[in-house]
Design an enzyme around this catalytic site. Sequence first.
Site, short mmCIF file in Angstrom:
data_model
loop_
_atom_site.label_atom_id
_atom_site.label_comp_id
_atom_site.label_asym_id
_atom_site.label_seq_id
_atom_site.Cartn_x
_atom_site.Cartn_y
_atom_site.Cartn_z
N GLY A 278 0.61 -37.56 -13.83
CA GLY A 278 0.59 -38.91 -14.37
C GLY A 278 1.67 -39.77 -13.72
O GLY A 278 1.44 -40.92 -13.36
N ALA A 279 2.85 -39.17 -13.57
CA ALA A 279 3.98 -39.91 -13.01
C ALA A 279 5.09 -38.94 -12.64
O ALA A 279 5.08 -37.79 -13.07
CB ALA A 279 4.50 -40.92 -14.02
N GLU A 281 9.50 -38.72 -11.90
CA GLU A 281 10.74 -39.43 -12.17
C GLU A 281 11.74 -39.49 -11.02
O GLU A 281 12.95 -39.52 -11.27
CB GLU A 281 11.42 -38.74 -13.36
CG GLU A 281 11.99 -37.33 -13.07
CD GLU A 281 11.08 -36.17 -13.43
OE1 GLU A 281 9.85 -36.38 -13.44
OE2 GLU A 281 11.59 -35.07 -13.68
N ASN A 282 11.30 -39.53 -9.76
CA ASN A 282 12.25 -39.60 -8.64
C ASN A 282 13.31 -40.66 -8.94
O ASN A 282 12.99 -41.78 -9.32
CB ASN A 282 11.51 -39.99 -7.36
CG ASN A 282 10.23 -39.24 -7.21
OD1 ASN A 282 10.23 -38.02 -7.12
ND2 ASN A 282 9.11 -39.96 -7.22
N GLU A 315 9.42 -41.43 -17.96
CA GLU A 315 10.04 -41.23 -16.64
C GLU A 315 11.45 -41.81 -16.61
O GLU A 315 12.35 -41.23 -16.01
CB GLU A 315 9.17 -41.85 -15.54
CG GLU A 315 7.73 -41.33 -15.47
CD GLU A 315 7.61 -39.81 -15.49
OE1 GLU A 315 8.54 -39.12 -15.03
OE2 GLU A 315 6.58 -39.31 -16.00
N HIS A 318 13.99 -39.56 -18.02
CA HIS A 318 14.39 -38.49 -17.09
C HIS A 318 15.59 -38.89 -16.23
O HIS A 318 16.28 -38.03 -15.70
CB HIS A 318 13.24 -38.18 -16.13
CG HIS A 318 12.25 -37.19 -16.64
ND1 HIS A 318 12.61 -35.99 -17.22
CD2 HIS A 318 10.89 -37.19 -16.62
CE1 HIS A 318 11.51 -35.32 -17.53
NE2 HIS A 318 10.45 -36.02 -17.19
N GLU A 337 11.71 -31.96 -19.80
CA GLU A 337 10.41 -32.49 -20.24
C GLU A 337 10.35 -32.73 -21.74
O GLU A 337 9.78 -33.71 -22.21
CB GLU A 337 9.27 -31.57 -19.77
CG GLU A 337 9.08 -31.51 -18.26
CD GLU A 337 8.92 -32.88 -17.59
OE1 GLU A 337 8.63 -33.86 -18.29
OE2 GLU A 337 9.11 -32.97 -16.36
N1 BES Z 1 8.22 -34.41 -14.01
C1 BES Z 1 6.92 -34.73 -14.45
C2 BES Z 1 5.90 -34.74 -13.35
C3 BES Z 1 5.50 -33.38 -12.86
C4 BES Z 1 4.69 -32.59 -13.63
C5 BES Z 1 5.88 -32.91 -11.65
C6 BES Z 1 4.30 -31.36 -13.18
C7 BES Z 1 5.50 -31.68 -11.20
C8 BES Z 1 4.70 -30.88 -11.97
C9 BES Z 1 6.88 -36.10 -15.11
O1 BES Z 1 8.06 -36.51 -15.68
C10 BES Z 1 5.90 -36.01 -16.24
O2 BES Z 1 6.20 -35.34 -17.19
N2 BES Z 1 4.75 -36.64 -16.12
C11 BES Z 1 3.70 -36.55 -17.09
C12 BES Z 1 3.56 -37.83 -17.86
C13 BES Z 1 4.42 -37.89 -19.07
C14 BES Z 1 4.31 -39.21 -19.76
C15 BES Z 1 4.12 -36.81 -20.06
C16 BES Z 1 2.42 -36.26 -16.35
O3 BES Z 1 2.43 -36.39 -15.14
O4 BES Z 1 1.45 -35.94 -16.98
ZN ZN Z 2 8.47 -35.54 -17.43
#
Ligand code: BES
Ligand code: ZN
Length: 885
Positions: A278-279, A281-282, A315, A318, A337
Amino acid sequence: MATCGNPNAPAVKFERLPTFAEPTHYDVRLSPCLNQFSFEGLSTVDVTIKEATDVLKVHAQSLLIQSVSLVANPGDAAKTCDTSYDDKLNILSIKLPSVVQPQKVQLIFKFVGELNDKMRGFYRSQYKDKSGSEKFLASTQFESTYARYAFPCFDEPIYKATFDITLEVENHLTALSNMNVVSETPSTGGKRKIVKFATTPKMSSYLVAFAVGELEYISAQTKSGVEMRVYTVPGKKEQGQYSLDLSVKCIDWYNEWFDIPYPLPKCDLIAIPDFSMGAMENWGLVTYREIALLVDPGVTSTRQKSRVALVVAHELAHLWFGNLVTMKWWTDLWLKEGFASFMEYMFVGANCPEFKIWLHFLNDELASGMSLDGLRNSHPIEVEIDNPNELDEIYDSITYAKSNSVNRMLCYYLSEPVFQKGLRLYLKKFQYSNAVTQDLWTALSEASGQNVNELMSGWTQQMGFPVLNVSQRQDGNNRILTVQQRRFISDGGEDSKNSLWQVPITVSVGSSPNDVKARFLLREKQQEFVVEGVAPGEWVKLNSGTTGFYRVEYSDEMLTAMLPDIASRKMPVLDRFGLINDLSALLNTGRVSIAQFVQVAASSANEDEYVVWGAIDEGMSKLLMCAREMSDDTLKSAKQLVIKMFEKSGAELGFAEQSGEDSQKMMLRALVQARLARAGHRPTIEKFNQLFTDFLEKGTPIHPDIRLATFGVVARCGGKEGFDKLMNLRETTTFQEIERQAMIAMSQTPEQPLLAQLFEYGFEKNKVRPQDQLYLFVGTGSTHMGQQYAWKYFCEHIKEFLEKYGGANSSLFQRCLKFAGESFGSEQRAVEFQDYFCNCKELNDTDRQTLARPIGQTVEAIRLNARLLESNRSVIETLLKQSNL
Ligand code: BES
Ligand code: ZN
């Protein structure tokens, strides 16, 4: 856990980097070429050697390493080193010219890499510009272990270093990285420019990022002076306004809440056309799927808009939880997370009251966490991670939703100010460094004066959660509760481990349902608690506000006493949801029958809250699922029962938005009308069809919150004609939410040739972006034909799926795998599903190891469906007979 293949095959041996060397600084220069899908790289890494060695090891993957050399002392000539490469571990071993004593050295790498199309590492995205011609942009996704695709590095979170990034790109392109630009100079030849970025703070490699492309942006400043920008491909920047405004607020809000100012001068948020998650957090350059960042006020649904708010807030949280303080190893992934997830609700709850986000928390976080954690194939929040190949699978509802819910429980238990104080202590103490779960408990213990470790370790180190059995007796003006805990397992079976939790119990009573009447901490298997000042006959409910991560099973007498106040809505909405959701979950255990559930649901005839109706709807869909397996007549009667229950609300709600309503009403309307349509209620189906026709023929807009429901009816009832119209809509819209909704709807078609057409279009002709292909599986479970088709398709194309998504550890692959099986409902299918993966030639032992948990979870889900049917067959027959339909 499901195991198959050769049980004696040795587990793939995994190795961490040796700890005698640490990077302190990287200077990375990359020249990406968007036409050739490649990049050239030159990097210098400052390394501190702590023990004498003649070899250094770094991660690298899919890179052509042209040379590696060592500068042993400042001013020395660089000496070329021999290397060897382990392609299982992705480790490059660098043979040093001689033994090097503890000291600082520099490693210099020259390499070439690919801008791949697998959405990991440094990769390319494709999109069409205004004139319809194909364009590319390049961006990064490094978490968890993909920085090594872009430059050789110590790719584990513990190795924090500073980074100087330089990008050489064509003159007309925008180049972005974590930090602000410090210089832009023409490159030799004049067609390219060299963009140099400021040095980053100390950070882990998975947080480094770049983006290169034809980009446009809008910008604003936070009160604290941070420059915020939202970047998009050309033509979309206006859709970034909502997120930009929110992100500005969010940085200021977190600055204050965490009491640590955001340390970078800028933060960019960028919408990337192809994005697997989904996103991400770089630090300073947060990347998003377009749908998770962009909003069109008249077109985006309320639900999606609230998702955008949550994702933006997640994000940005994070930037503190994860970026400033990072887990030592992936075992403690939840430390970032779980907290980013909790803080996203804290921010949206406080700043966007229109979404009533804490109501949604119950379903989207609490219930979703419990649903996965009720399986035997769950895992503890603190999960052992050996090989990071297993990692993608851990980004699941345990790491997110359960952690989030457990944080909320603790926040209520300690009170928000104390919780906040503990988090501030933790962040200050470990900033620019790494931490483990114990460090957090220590900080919270210091803030609260309580032993938080003792309270919480059961929740994070054991898998599962408890169900409390409660019975009562009256003693004068006191109510005496007998509470017993055991692990809640969705199949109703026993827990071989005899797990025990410390459970914070809150109690509310009928005479003041909004207050917490008493608090207890359950520590033993069984305890008695006295609630003083409760009149005989007054109801008593546990888990006030549904703040605890546990379920409650009441004696009949206790449950019946609550029914009138559920009906009158005197009981608060969070409690009504919790009660009904618990009952619905207990259906699968066989301890509550569908008839009992229907009785409680029926007393909710006057319910007016979307989330509570959601819980009722979920239980009723279980009834329909069973009835479908029993006989056509049974299904017909079950549908009539549903119509009887939903009809009154449907009539009152109508289809049109009324002035002065809150944001929940339109969602409720969509839910109730969609259920009526699914149950075959003709007038409702016709009304939906009319909405769609008016939209196509007269351009009358469909309210965004009822759009998916409308598309669904058209797909299920509209035959080929309806399907073609949806397909046309998907092809012509430029808005991603509409695209997605049309796909989910089309996947619900009851006609196999249409489904075949859809899958061919999406997967084989690649008309659907790989990031979105899983939506083609979402609706297939709604019919037998669809379920069978999806499963067969998955099996026949597994090779292409693996190839397209980059292997068994890809989360997109794993989500397709789950969707392809989870709606089956028989023992035979459970076995078939499991056997398929045991025998599948396209998978090797490492893949099977990686997939063991997702496969096990799906097999369990299939068995739960089967079990639900078997334990309710006769109950349903009797119920439907007695219901006078
Ligand atoms: N750090 C994660 C993205 C990620 C997830 C990177 C799995 C590598 C492997 C990011 O902060 C995240 O948690 N994204 C979620 C959205 C969030 C609102 C729950 C996602 O991508 O679903
Ligand atoms: Zn996350």
